[in-house]
Design an enzyme around this catalytic site. Structure first.
Site, PDB file in Angstrom:
ATOM      1  N   ASP A  32      -6.064  -6.880   4.051  1.00  0.00           N
ATOM      2  CA  ASP A  32      -7.188  -6.456   3.209  1.00  0.00           C
ATOM      3  C   ASP A  32      -7.984  -7.671   2.767  1.00  0.00           C
ATOM      4  O   ASP A  32      -9.218  -7.673   2.805  1.00  0.00           O
ATOM      5  CB  ASP A  32      -6.657  -5.697   1.986  1.00  0.00           C
ATOM      6  CG  ASP A  32      -7.789  -5.263   1.076  1.00  0.00           C
ATOM      7  OD1 ASP A  32      -8.785  -4.735   1.607  1.00  0.00           O
ATOM      8  OD2 ASP A  32      -7.683  -5.468  -0.142  1.00  0.00           O
ATOM      9  N   TYR A  83       0.804  -1.223   0.000  1.00  0.00           N
ATOM     10  CA  TYR A  83       0.000   0.000   0.000  1.00  0.00           C
ATOM     11  C   TYR A  83       0.836   1.271   0.000  1.00  0.00           C
ATOM     12  O   TYR A  83       0.295   2.364  -0.130  1.00  0.00           O
ATOM     13  CB  TYR A  83      -0.945   0.011   1.213  1.00  0.00           C
ATOM     14  CG  TYR A  83      -2.205  -0.800   0.985  1.00  0.00           C
ATOM     15  CD1 TYR A  83      -2.159  -2.186   1.012  1.00  0.00           C
ATOM     16  CD2 TYR A  83      -3.426  -0.180   0.749  1.00  0.00           C
ATOM     17  CE1 TYR A  83      -3.300  -2.935   0.808  1.00  0.00           C
ATOM     18  CE2 TYR A  83      -4.576  -0.917   0.539  1.00  0.00           C
ATOM     19  CZ  TYR A  83      -4.514  -2.294   0.576  1.00  0.00           C
ATOM     20  OH  TYR A  83      -5.643  -3.036   0.367  1.00  0.00           O
ATOM     21  N   ASP A 133      -2.175 -18.461   3.656  1.00  0.00           N
ATOM     22  CA  ASP A 133      -3.027 -19.391   2.900  1.00  0.00           C
ATOM     23  C   ASP A 133      -3.705 -20.382   3.849  1.00  0.00           C
ATOM     24  O   ASP A 133      -4.903 -20.662   3.734  1.00  0.00           O
ATOM     25  CB  ASP A 133      -2.233 -20.092   1.781  1.00  0.00           C
ATOM     26  CG  ASP A 133      -0.874 -20.628   2.232  1.00  0.00           C
ATOM     27  OD1 ASP A 133      -0.440 -20.317   3.370  1.00  0.00           O
ATOM     28  OD2 ASP A 133      -0.236 -21.358   1.441  1.00  0.00           O
ATOM     29  N   LYS A 170       3.666 -14.721   5.525  1.00  0.00           N
ATOM     30  CA  LYS A 170       4.110 -15.721   4.549  1.00  0.00           C
ATOM     31  C   LYS A 170       5.634 -15.728   4.572  1.00  0.00           C
ATOM     32  O   LYS A 170       6.292 -15.416   3.579  1.00  0.00           O
ATOM     33  CB  LYS A 170       3.540 -15.328   3.172  1.00  0.00           C
ATOM     34  CG  LYS A 170       3.701 -16.364   2.090  1.00  0.00           C
ATOM     35  CD  LYS A 170       2.744 -17.535   2.186  1.00  0.00           C
ATOM     36  CE  LYS A 170       3.031 -18.521   1.068  1.00  0.00           C
ATOM     37  NZ  LYS A 170       2.262 -19.769   1.191  1.00  0.00           N
ATOM     38  N   ASP A 221     -12.011  -9.270   4.333  1.00  0.00           N
ATOM     39  CA  ASP A 221     -13.245  -9.487   3.569  1.00  0.00           C
ATOM     40  C   ASP A 221     -13.762 -10.906   3.786  1.00  0.00           C
ATOM     41  O   ASP A 221     -14.970 -11.127   3.877  1.00  0.00           O
ATOM     42  CB  ASP A 221     -13.048  -9.202   2.076  1.00  0.00           C
ATOM     43  CG  ASP A 221     -13.409  -7.754   1.723  1.00  0.00           C
ATOM     44  OD1 ASP A 221     -13.442  -6.906   2.644  1.00  0.00           O
ATOM     45  OD2 ASP A 221     -13.665  -7.467   0.531  1.00  0.00           O
TER      46      ASP A 221
HETATM   47  C1  IPM Z   1     -10.574  -1.720   3.109  1.00  0.00           C
HETATM   48  C2  IPM Z   1     -10.805  -1.336   1.659  1.00  0.00           C
HETATM   49  C3  IPM Z   1      -9.702  -0.381   1.171  1.00  0.00           C
HETATM   50  C4  IPM Z   1      -8.381  -1.117   1.272  1.00  0.00           C
HETATM   51  C5  IPM Z   1      -9.948   0.152  -0.248  1.00  0.00           C
HETATM   52  C6  IPM Z   1     -11.293   0.837  -0.363  1.00  0.00           C
HETATM   53  C7  IPM Z   1      -8.851   1.064  -0.723  1.00  0.00           C
HETATM   54  O1  IPM Z   1     -10.927  -2.467   0.858  1.00  0.00           O
HETATM   55  O2  IPM Z   1     -10.616  -0.830   3.983  1.00  0.00           O
HETATM   56  O3  IPM Z   1     -10.363  -2.890   3.397  1.00  0.00           O
HETATM   57  O4  IPM Z   1      -7.929  -1.754   0.313  1.00  0.00           O
HETATM   58  O5  IPM Z   1      -7.764  -1.036   2.323  1.00  0.00           O
HETATM   59 MN    MN Z   2     -10.710  -4.317   1.947  1.00  0.00          MN
END
Ligand code: IPM
Ligand code: MN
Length: 359
Positions: free
Chosen positions: A245, A134, A221, A188, A249
């Site tokens: 990230d 990032y 993984d 990793k 999710d």
């Molecule tokens: C998160 C989001 C952000 C990230 C995006 C919107 C840039 O997915 O906060 O997890 O990648 O960190």
């Molecule tokens: Mn995200």
């Protein structure tokens, strides 16, 4: 408490007003005062002015105790532009080096994991939020030619690793899981033999200061498999920015989806300004219909309270949320909750005042 509010785009303002309703109720019940600054930053303003953040944006925010963010993103603006120009820029400029993402399945909420319930899905991800891929380091060579080369460099600093991992150990200690305090580093180090070697060495060193916390390690993984098969294994996970990230999710979906997932971008240093947000996007197709789920947004407010000097209020809001998901709402999907957006906000407020709902 001075709070800067960026309600944002699409359904952002709708869910933000429910979170603010809950903040008002919390202040009355727990006896604190607050001041709000509304900031119109987001896609609409960008389309009008060509500017994502106005001059002095960072200084404006630094004059507040916390930032509350609704949602940003608009179908007429290039995807990612506002997210990058607002969310990522603020994370860096305000040095919010912790991304805190609780993965908690509330009662009554459906998870895609067969046979798992609220007692199995209850862990927290502490994602590093300023380094790794990032950092935006890289470039092109011979761009647009058949010989084109692109680089994207992941960086890890000793200081960056240490402050994030120390915070993760402290957090695990405070969380004080009755099943045992365990911090799992997810990385990793078998392949990223430089960057994740630094992460790993720093982790082992810092672990020495926290003998009561089990210092555990998973490759990323394998972690993805365990999160699905045995989520109850996890207490707190510390992970690097990019892997964080991705696994957050996965975490959001096992806790019932974007309607419930919330997070914080935290600068824990003295005088640091942190930003709390719901994970769902701006959901343009539901805008203005009073059908979007405000639970994630209210959860983000609970986190803001917990980390901005009002932990009792934070707990009270969390208890109220769980009362409402467990005994009122039919679903967490937009339009299928059995209630409108504003009604769900009212239900949370009612539950907060109800003495049988224990914080
Ligand atoms: C998160 C989001 C952000 C990230 C995006 C919107 C840039 O997915 O906060 O997890 O990648 O960190
Ligand atoms: Mn995200």
């Amino acid at each position: 408490m001075k709070i800067a509010v960026i309600a944002g785009d699409g359904t952002g303002p709708e869910v933000t007003s429910e979170a603010l309703k809950v903040l008002k109720a919390a202040s009355e019940l727990d006896g604190f005062t607050y001041e709000l600054t509304d900031l119109d930053w987001g896609s609409e303003r960008y389309m009008k002015t060509g500017e994502i953040l106005p001059e002095g944006a960072v200084e404006t925010l630094q004059a507040h105790d916390a930032i509350y963010l609704g949602a940003v993103g608009h179908p007429d603006v290039t995807p990612g532009l506002i997210e990058k120009g607002l969310l990522l820029t603020l994370r860096f400029k305000l040095d919010q080096y912790i991304n805190l993402r609780p993965v908690k399945l509330y009662p009554g909420v459906e998870t895609p994991l067969a046979g798992k319930g609220p007692k199995d899905i209850d862990f927290v991800v502490v994602r590093e939020n300023t380094e790794d891929l990032y950092a935006g380091i890289g470039g092109f060579l011979k761009k647009g030619t058949p010989d084109e080369v692109a680089t994207q460099t992941a960086i890890y600093s000793r200081k960056g690793c240490e402050r994030w991992l120390r915070w993760a150990f402290e957090y695990t200690q405070k969380r004080n899981n009755p099943k045992g305090k365990r911090l799992t580093l997810v990385a990793k180090n078998n392949v990223l033999t430089y960057g994740h070697d630094l992460v790993w060495r720093t982790f082992q060193e810092v672990a020495g200061d926290y003998p009561d916390v089990e210092a555990d390690y998973n490759h990323v993984d394998a972690c993805c498999m365990w999160m699905v098969k045995n989520p109850e294994y996890y207490d707190v996970i510390a992970t690097t920015n990019m892997f964080g990230d991705i696994i957050t999710d996965l975490g959001a979906i096992i806790q019932g989806g974007m309607g419930v997932a919330a997070g914080g971008n935290i600068n824990p240093d003295q005088g640091g300004t942190s930003m709390y947000e719901c994970m769902g996007g701006s959901a343009p197709k539901y805008t203005g219909q009073n059908v979007i789920n405000p639970i994630a947004a209210i959860g983000a407010m609970a986190m803001l309270l917990e980390h901005t000097g009002q932990p009792t209020s934070g707990k009270r809001v969390m208890a109220a949320i769980q009362h409402v998901t467990g005994s009122k709402m039919e679903s967490q999907a937009a339009g299928k909750m059995g209630f409108s957006t504003t009604e769900v906000g009212d239900l949370v407020v009612d539950a907060m005042a109800n003495e049988s709902v224990e914080a």
